[in-house]
Write an enzyme that holds these catalytic residues in place. Structure first.
Site, PDB file in Angstrom:
ATOM      1  N   PHE A  14       0.828  -1.207   0.000  1.00 32.25           N
ATOM      2  CA  PHE A  14       0.000   0.000   0.000  1.00 32.25           C
ATOM      3  C   PHE A  14       0.862   1.256   0.000  1.00 32.25           C
ATOM      4  O   PHE A  14       0.541   2.248  -0.659  1.00 32.25           O
ATOM      5  CB  PHE A  14      -0.933  -0.009   1.213  1.00 32.25           C
ATOM      6  N   ALA A  15       1.962   1.216   0.723  1.00 30.35           N
ATOM      7  CA  ALA A  15       2.871   2.357   0.748  1.00 30.35           C
ATOM      8  C   ALA A  15       3.487   2.580  -0.630  1.00 30.35           C
ATOM      9  O   ALA A  15       3.646   3.726  -1.076  1.00 30.35           O
ATOM     10  CB  ALA A  15       3.958   2.144   1.787  1.00 30.35           C
ATOM     11  N   LEU A  74       2.749  -0.580   8.846  1.00 38.31           N
ATOM     12  CA  LEU A  74       3.021  -1.926   9.360  1.00 38.31           C
ATOM     13  C   LEU A  74       1.718  -2.663   9.687  1.00 38.31           C
ATOM     14  O   LEU A  74       0.649  -2.051   9.749  1.00 38.31           O
ATOM     15  CB  LEU A  74       3.894  -1.830  10.614  1.00 38.31           C
ATOM     16  N   LYS A  97      -4.481   3.072   9.676  1.00 34.68           N
ATOM     17  CA  LYS A  97      -5.596   2.661  10.530  1.00 34.68           C
ATOM     18  C   LYS A  97      -5.683   1.135  10.555  1.00 34.68           C
ATOM     19  O   LYS A  97      -5.227   0.475   9.616  1.00 34.68           O
ATOM     20  CB  LYS A  97      -6.906   3.306  10.041  1.00 34.68           C
ATOM     21  N   ASP A 177     -10.109  -3.493   9.137  1.00 32.25           N
ATOM     22  CA  ASP A 177      -9.556  -3.078   7.857  1.00 32.25           C
ATOM     23  C   ASP A 177     -10.437  -2.039   7.171  1.00 32.25           C
ATOM     24  O   ASP A 177      -9.948  -1.008   6.705  1.00 32.25           O
ATOM     25  CB  ASP A 177      -9.376  -4.303   6.950  1.00 32.25           C
TER      26      ASP A 177
END
Length: 324
Positions: A14-15, A74, A97, A177
């Site tokens: 995602f990063a 993370l 989140k 999630d």
């Protein structure tokens, strides 16, 4: 004004796909460093940020004096630990989140934030998107009359047992999630907090929730949500008032699931549609964060707001017989 120099703890997918490029593109920000022991993953980030420094450990990045703020993507169970370590190292913190797995953990985060004098926040990007700012303005401004009911749906399909969303030890599950969006969106737009969760039906697989059906009571309206990691992708939130209906058909993954679109239907049969096809909510999130650091302006999503969403999450888990 000097840019805020960012480091990323871990080369999460995602990063790489979203937040790394957003930091690199945001005004007032500089993507300066990445912590990963994988040369291959580092190269993927350097493809869009060639000057990126690479550290082989999270601690080494936190010790880097040329990093002002860290983004933490993370696994969920590591969020509190590394947010606290980053604050102790004198860094501002933007953590994915849910930033905690239970409301009680917010106390130490808020205390560490206040003692450090740094900004710490959950990466809750939707409140930065103009569709939600507009929705809040319309609902609280009386565009649909008195609000009666809110319903929200968010689903996708992921049954990969190796994915962290399906691992209980990593704080997985659909509610943590994506349920945070269905809960926090209603709170943000209405400005109200839940007073009871009379019904929560959870279906578990491997001790993580893969389907949840929730009913909640707010002071002035009722609420219903469906959240699942085992259904075809769908997302929508509707605010149903006495004199109109406001619907967001792509409320959470704007420009990924679809274009952000808001539709307002009034009692006089007038339908108004607004769209934001070119807005990147991740870039806006980073820019708002940097602006708050640089100017002291209020951040749109402080830890106190995120604590409220986690409080509702805890209520839902308790009502469903699966305490967090």
């Amino acid at each position: 004004m000097t840019p805020i120099r960012w480091g990323i703890l871990g080369a999460a997918h995602f990063a790489k796909e979203h937040m790394g490029p957003a930091i690199h593109a945001a005004a007032g920000a500089e993507l300066a460093a990445l912590a990963t022991s994988s040369a291959r993953k580092a190269t993927e980030f350097q493809a869009f940020a060639p000057q990126l420094r690479v550290h082989d450990s999270y601690d080494a990045l936190l010790a880097d004096p040329q990093v002002d703020a860290v983004y933490i993507p993370l696994p969920n169970h590591l969020h509190v630990e590394w947010s606290l370590k980053a604050l102790a190292a004198g860094k501002h913190v933007l953590c994915e989140k849910p930033i905690t797995l239970q409301e009680a953990d917010f106390e130490q985060l808020i205390t560490a934030r206040d003692q450090s004098g740094k900004l710490a926040a959950e990466a809750y990007m939707i409140v930065h998107h103009p569709q939600f700012i507009r929705a809040r303005e319309l609902v609280q401004g009386g565009a649909i009359g008195d609000l009666v009911h809110v319903d929200a749906t968010f689903s996708f399909f992921n049954d990969d047992t190796n994915n962290i969303r399906n691992k209980p030890e990593a704080g997985g599950g659909g509610l943590r999630d994506i349920g945070v969006y269905t809960f926090g969106a209603a709170r943000f737009v209405t400005g109200q907090e839940p007073i009871a969760v009379p019904y929560a039906k959870l279906r578990l697989e491997n001790d993580v929730d893969v389907f949840a059906q929730v009913a909640a009571d707010f002071p002035n309206f009722s609420y219903a949500a469906t959240v699942s990691m085992r259904m075809f992708p769908r997302q929508e939130i509707t605010f149903h008032g006495e004199k109109g209906v406001l619907t967001l058909t792509c409320p959470f993954n704007a420009n990924v699931f679809d274009a952000a679109t808001l539709t307002l239907e009034n009692a006089d049969n007038t339908v108004t549609t607004e769209r934001w096809p070119g807005v990147n909510q991740y870039v806006l999130q980073v820019e708002n964060f940097c602006n708050s650091v640089q100017t002291g302006a209020d951040y749109p999503c402080p830890l106190e707001f995120s604590r409220g969403t986690q409080h509702m999450m805890d209520m839902v888990f308790a009502a469903g017989g699966h305490p967090a």
